[in-house]
Design a protein around this motif. Structure first.
Motif, PDB file in Angstrom:
ATOM      1  N   PHE A   1       7.291   6.569  -2.721  1.00 20.36           N
ATOM      2  CA  PHE A   1       8.015   5.801  -1.703  1.00 20.36           C
ATOM      3  C   PHE A   1       8.447   4.442  -2.255  1.00 20.36           C
ATOM      4  N   GLN A   2       7.629   3.848  -3.144  1.00 22.08           N
ATOM      5  CA  GLN A   2       8.037   2.617  -3.793  1.00 22.08           C
ATOM      6  C   GLN A   2       9.350   2.826  -4.547  1.00 22.08           C
ATOM      7  N   THR A   3       9.413   3.930  -5.292  1.00 24.14           N
ATOM      8  CA  THR A   3      10.600   4.214  -6.102  1.00 24.14           C
ATOM      9  C   THR A   3      11.822   4.479  -5.226  1.00 24.14           C
ATOM     10  N   ARG A   4      11.657   5.261  -4.165  1.00 24.06           N
ATOM     11  CA  ARG A   4      12.795   5.592  -3.286  1.00 24.06           C
ATOM     12  C   ARG A   4      13.342   4.329  -2.609  1.00 24.06           C
ATOM     13  N   PHE A   5      12.435   3.504  -2.074  1.00 20.61           N
ATOM     14  CA  PHE A   5      12.871   2.279  -1.394  1.00 20.61           C
ATOM     15  C   PHE A   5      13.582   1.356  -2.378  1.00 20.61           C
ATOM     16  N   SER A   6      12.990   1.126  -3.552  1.00 21.00           N
ATOM     17  CA  SER A   6      13.565   0.208  -4.530  1.00 21.00           C
ATOM     18  C   SER A   6      14.887   0.724  -5.076  1.00 21.00           C
ATOM     19  N   THR A   7      14.984   2.045  -5.293  1.00 28.02           N
ATOM     20  CA  THR A   7      16.227   2.618  -5.805  1.00 28.02           C
ATOM     21  C   THR A   7      17.351   2.514  -4.775  1.00 28.02           C
ATOM     22  N   ALA A   8      17.038   2.731  -3.507  1.00 32.86           N
ATOM     23  CA  ALA A   8      18.053   2.599  -2.458  1.00 32.86           C
ATOM     24  C   ALA A   8      18.575   1.170  -2.387  1.00 32.86           C
ATOM     25  N   VAL A   9      17.671   0.191  -2.454  1.00 34.81           N
ATOM     26  CA  VAL A   9      18.096  -1.216  -2.443  1.00 34.81           C
ATOM     27  C   VAL A   9      18.926  -1.522  -3.683  1.00 34.81           C
ATOM     28  N   SER A  10      18.498  -1.041  -4.844  1.00 35.29           N
ATOM     29  CA  SER A  10      19.223  -1.298  -6.094  1.00 35.29           C
ATOM     30  C   SER A  10      20.629  -0.717  -6.054  1.00 35.29           C
ATOM     31  N   GLU A  11      20.770   0.457  -5.421  1.00 31.38           N
ATOM     32  CA  GLU A  11      22.088   1.104  -5.361  1.00 31.38           C
ATOM     33  C   GLU A  11      23.085   0.240  -4.599  1.00 31.38           C
ATOM     34  N   VAL A  12      22.665  -0.303  -3.450  1.00 30.19           N
ATOM     35  CA  VAL A  12      23.553  -1.165  -2.660  1.00 30.19           C
ATOM     36  C   VAL A  12      23.737  -2.506  -3.361  1.00 30.19           C
ATOM     37  N   ALA A  13      22.661  -3.033  -3.973  1.00 33.17           N
ATOM     38  CA  ALA A  13      22.757  -4.306  -4.687  1.00 33.17           C
ATOM     39  C   ALA A  13      23.721  -4.207  -5.860  1.00 33.17           C
ATOM     40  N   ARG A  14      23.684  -3.077  -6.558  1.00 27.74           N
ATOM     41  CA  ARG A  14      24.631  -2.871  -7.661  1.00 27.74           C
ATOM     42  C   ARG A  14      26.076  -2.904  -7.159  1.00 27.74           C
ATOM     43  N   CYS A  15      26.290  -2.293  -6.007  1.00 31.93           N
ATOM     44  CA  CYS A  15      27.629  -2.293  -5.401  1.00 31.93           C
ATOM     45  C   CYS A  15      28.047  -3.727  -5.067  1.00 31.93           C
TER      46      CYS A  15
ATOM     47  N   SER B   1       2.511   1.460 -19.723  1.00 30.40           N
ATOM     48  CA  SER B   1       1.939   1.106 -18.426  1.00 30.40           C
ATOM     49  C   SER B   1       2.488   2.056 -17.370  1.00 30.40           C
ATOM     50  N   GLU B   2       1.947   1.947 -16.157  1.00 29.58           N
ATOM     51  CA  GLU B   2       2.404   2.834 -15.087  1.00 29.58           C
ATOM     52  C   GLU B   2       3.887   2.623 -14.799  1.00 29.58           C
ATOM     53  N   ASP B   3       4.350   1.367 -14.821  1.00 28.11           N
ATOM     54  CA  ASP B   3       5.782   1.116 -14.569  1.00 28.11           C
ATOM     55  C   ASP B   3       6.646   1.671 -15.678  1.00 28.11           C
ATOM     56  N   GLN B   4       6.183   1.503 -16.913  1.00 28.51           N
ATOM     57  CA  GLN B   4       6.974   1.996 -18.041  1.00 28.51           C
ATOM     58  C   GLN B   4       7.045   3.508 -18.081  1.00 28.51           C
ATOM     59  N   LYS B   5       6.016   4.185 -17.574  1.00 24.35           N
ATOM     60  CA  LYS B   5       6.054   5.644 -17.528  1.00 24.35           C
ATOM     61  C   LYS B   5       7.232   6.143 -16.696  1.00 24.35           C
ATOM     62  N   LYS B   6       7.654   5.324 -15.741  1.00 28.69           N
ATOM     63  CA  LYS B   6       8.748   5.738 -14.857  1.00 28.69           C
ATOM     64  C   LYS B   6      10.100   5.352 -15.435  1.00 28.69           C
ATOM     65  N   GLU B   7      10.090   4.683 -16.585  1.00 23.87           N
ATOM     66  CA  GLU B   7      11.334   4.142 -17.106  1.00 23.87           C
ATOM     67  C   GLU B   7      11.852   4.833 -18.362  1.00 23.87           C
ATOM     68  N   TYR B   8      10.992   5.605 -19.041  1.00 19.10           N
ATOM     69  CA  TYR B   8      11.402   6.144 -20.344  1.00 19.10           C
ATOM     70  C   TYR B   8      11.177   7.657 -20.446  1.00 19.10           C
ATOM     71  N   TYR B   9      11.988   8.294 -21.357  1.00 14.09           N
ATOM     72  CA  TYR B   9      11.837   9.691 -21.803  1.00 14.09           C
ATOM     73  C   TYR B   9      12.253  10.745 -20.781  1.00 14.09           C
ATOM     74  N   PHE B  10      12.547  10.371 -19.542  1.00 12.23           N
ATOM     75  CA  PHE B  10      12.728  11.421 -18.549  1.00 12.23           C
ATOM     76  C   PHE B  10      14.098  12.101 -18.618  1.00 12.23           C
TER      77      PHE B  10
ATOM     78  N   GLY C   1       0.776  -1.235   0.000  1.00 14.89           N
ATOM     79  CA  GLY C   1       0.000   0.000   0.000  1.00 14.89           C
ATOM     80  C   GLY C   1       0.802   1.275   0.000  1.00 14.89           C
ATOM     81  N   MET C   2       2.089   1.196  -0.388  1.00 15.63           N
ATOM     82  CA  MET C   2       2.908   2.417  -0.408  1.00 15.63           C
ATOM     83  C   MET C   2       2.583   3.275  -1.622  1.00 15.63           C
ATOM     84  N   GLN C   3       2.768   4.600  -1.463  1.00 16.23           N
ATOM     85  CA  GLN C   3       2.648   5.521  -2.590  1.00 16.23           C
ATOM     86  C   GLN C   3       3.772   5.261  -3.578  1.00 16.23           C
ATOM     87  N   SER C   4       3.524   5.600  -4.857  1.00 15.93           N
ATOM     88  CA  SER C   4       4.505   5.301  -5.901  1.00 15.93           C
ATOM     89  C   SER C   4       5.857   5.965  -5.646  1.00 15.93           C
TER      90      SER C   4
END
Length: 538
Positions: free
Chosen positions: A35-49, A344-353, A30-33
């Protein structure tokens, strides 16, 4: 912690998997989009490392039940390497966007914990948690996609830059000592700057007779309304002199109404601004029949000419406020609309920005430049002795990266000490040296020197001035542009070839005028340019 899923972090596909599943868990909780992005990006940053530097890396996603009314999504990344020491920048960034990150390294194992509070913990029951576990147990394989981290970072940066742009635009409008408002076709006041709001006793909500009579002289209202009616019908400008009540007296103002042109060529709003001309008006009335003050009257005429020039600058401001300042923002909105038509909603966050970020950056830079121009004033500042050698040394430090990148040659002769405002003089020389480096298609060579006998003599009493020259071997310019290169928003080249907003040299001229000096130039296309700066010795 109730474990939901484990992911071994071995390659880029695992990184994609980790990001997608972080987003999905956050969504299902039930998180807002955002907060979903911030949490997932923070995890991805450490996972990439972990994938790049780590060994035996493992990500565990789960639900941490602190108490019945407090639950959080938790990501724990363990590794046999001290990840934070390997890449502190990644951890700093993850901490910045998440705010809930813990790290430890003990007994040859690093542990990174990233958590995000669940907004409605009561809905996250044991049954719901079991549903999450079952969902990921039977989840079908994911398709690969590119640039997750980049697009999410840009999405966060875009929202921050848009907020910053809005604040700077408001600051720009409020910093100008002019009464400004925007009205629509139905005469409704859409917005007003702080100067207008504080000037009027009653808020201006509608641009009609009833509201105007609260502050405009009765004998002037018909003229304003008639002009407003013609402006709407003809889509034209209107200017008139009116008396505005301030406390118990009326103050003469010059009112101007200018149509705003929309993206499709239509007009749907008008910019209205009032400029105080009371001092000039009272002087004209006093001098009408006074033959002994003809000299002062001529000085008044000169002052009126300057007023016309200032009004022209205000018109330029009206144009930039209604078009250029809004153009990047409109582009952002158009690109957002186009990006979302078939995604889709996910793709909107992935392209053109990436293009959106460039447009927002352009808007921010433009507003900053115009704001700097409007703030150049020395009425409340004290002139002090300024060593130009120190000024040049500091600006060369600021431009060191550009100088190194272009392998520029900088020659500096000893420069004098002058009386002036340190910050304005720094801005003056920074703009001129930066232009010499920018407008150059070969290895830049810039020479800064002082001379007692300049070839370009603008003044008969040149001995009363320090004369500084800044010469370069750049692209130069034709003499036909000499009358307008110091005007606001004037550009001689395409924006995509040479950057800037056409404000730098206008800023230089204003600084020189504040110091009672003169700025001039000599130039030929392809042969470089010499800027001559005359600063009074006393």
């Amino acid at each position: 912690m109730k474990e939901i899923i484990k992911i071994n972090l071995d390659n880029e596909m695992d990184l994609i998997l980790a990001h997608k599943r972080c987003m999905k868990i956050a969504e299902m909780c039930g998180m807002q989009s955002s907060f979903q992005t911030r949490f997932s990006t923070a995890v991805s940053e450490v996972a990439r490392c972990s994938i790049a530097k780590g060994k035996d890396s493992l990500l565990v996603l789960g639900i941490n039940i602190i108490k019945a009314t407090q639950k959080e999504i938790t990501a724990i990344i363990t590794d046999a390497v001290d990840l934070k020491n390997c890449n502190p920048e990644a951890f700093n960034y993850a901490s910045k966007i998440s705010g809930n990150i813990e790290y430890s390294f003990f007994d040859n194992q690093s542990t990174t914990k990233i958590s995000q509070t669940v907004p409605s913990p009561g809905l996250l029951s044991e049954t719901k948690i079991k549903t999450l576990i079952d969902y990921f147990k039977f989840e079908p394989p994911l398709s690969p996609y590119d640039e997750i981290r980049k697009k999410n970072i840009e999405l966060i940066a875009l929202s921050e830059k848009l907020a910053e742009s809005e604040n700077k635009y408001k600051q720009l409008a409020n910093s100008i000592p002019v009464l400004i408002c925007v009205i629509n076709e139905r005469s409704n006041v859409l917005l007003a700057n702080e100067s207008l709001e504080s000037y009027l006793e009653v808020p201006l909500l509608v641009f009609d007779r009833k509201n105007l009579s609260n502050f405009i002289h009765t004998n002037d209202i018909d003229n304003v309304l008639e002009g407003w009616s013609k402006a709407k019908s003809n889509r034209s400008d209107f200017t008139a002199e009116v008396r505005i009540r301030k406390d118990t007296q009326y103050i003469w103002h010059l009112v101007s109404i200018i149509p705003n042109k929309a993206e499709d060529g239509t007009f749907n709003s008008w910019l209205v601004y009032f400029v105080d001309i009371n001092a000039q008006k009272m002087m004209v009335e006093t001098l009408k029949d006074n033959t002994e003050l003809k000299v002062i009257q001529r000085e008044l005429e000169n002052a009126n000419q300057k007023l016309v020039f200032k009004n022209k600058e205000l018109e330029q401001f009206a144009y930039i406020a209604s078009h250029d300042l809004q153009e990047p923002l409109r582009k952002i909105m158009i690109m957002l609309s186009r990006a979302g038509e078939h995604l889709s909603e996910d793709q909107k966050k992935e392209y053109y920005f990436d293009r959106i970020t460039l447009a927002a950056g352009r808007l921010s830079n433009l507003i900053t430049d115009v704001l700097n121009y409007s703030r150049i004033d020395n009425r409340n500042q004290e002139f002090k002795e300024v060593d130009l050698n120190d000024v040049i040394s500091e600006i060369l430090g600021d431009l060191s990266l550009v100088i190194e990148e272009k392998n520029a040659i900088i020659n500096i002769d000893p420069l004098p000490k002058v009386f002036g405002l340190d910050t304005q003089l720094r801005q003056l020389f920074y703009n001129l040296v930066n232009n010499a480096l920018k407008f150059n298609t070969k290895q830049p060579a810039v020479t800064i020197s002082a001379t007692e006998n300049p070839d370009n003599k603008r003044l008969a009493n040149v001995d009363n001035y320090h004369v500084i020259s800044i010469s370069d071997n750049g692209i130069g310019m034709d003499s036909q542009y000499s009358g307008r290169i110091f005007d606001m928003f004037q550009r001689l080249h395409e924006r995509d070839k040479y950057g800037g907003n056409g404000i730098g040299l206008a800023l230089c001229r204003r600084i020189i005028e504040n110091h009672d000096g003169i700025i001039d130039f000599t130039s030929k296309p392809g042969e470089g340019t010499i800027f001559w700066i005359y600063l009074p010795k006393k």
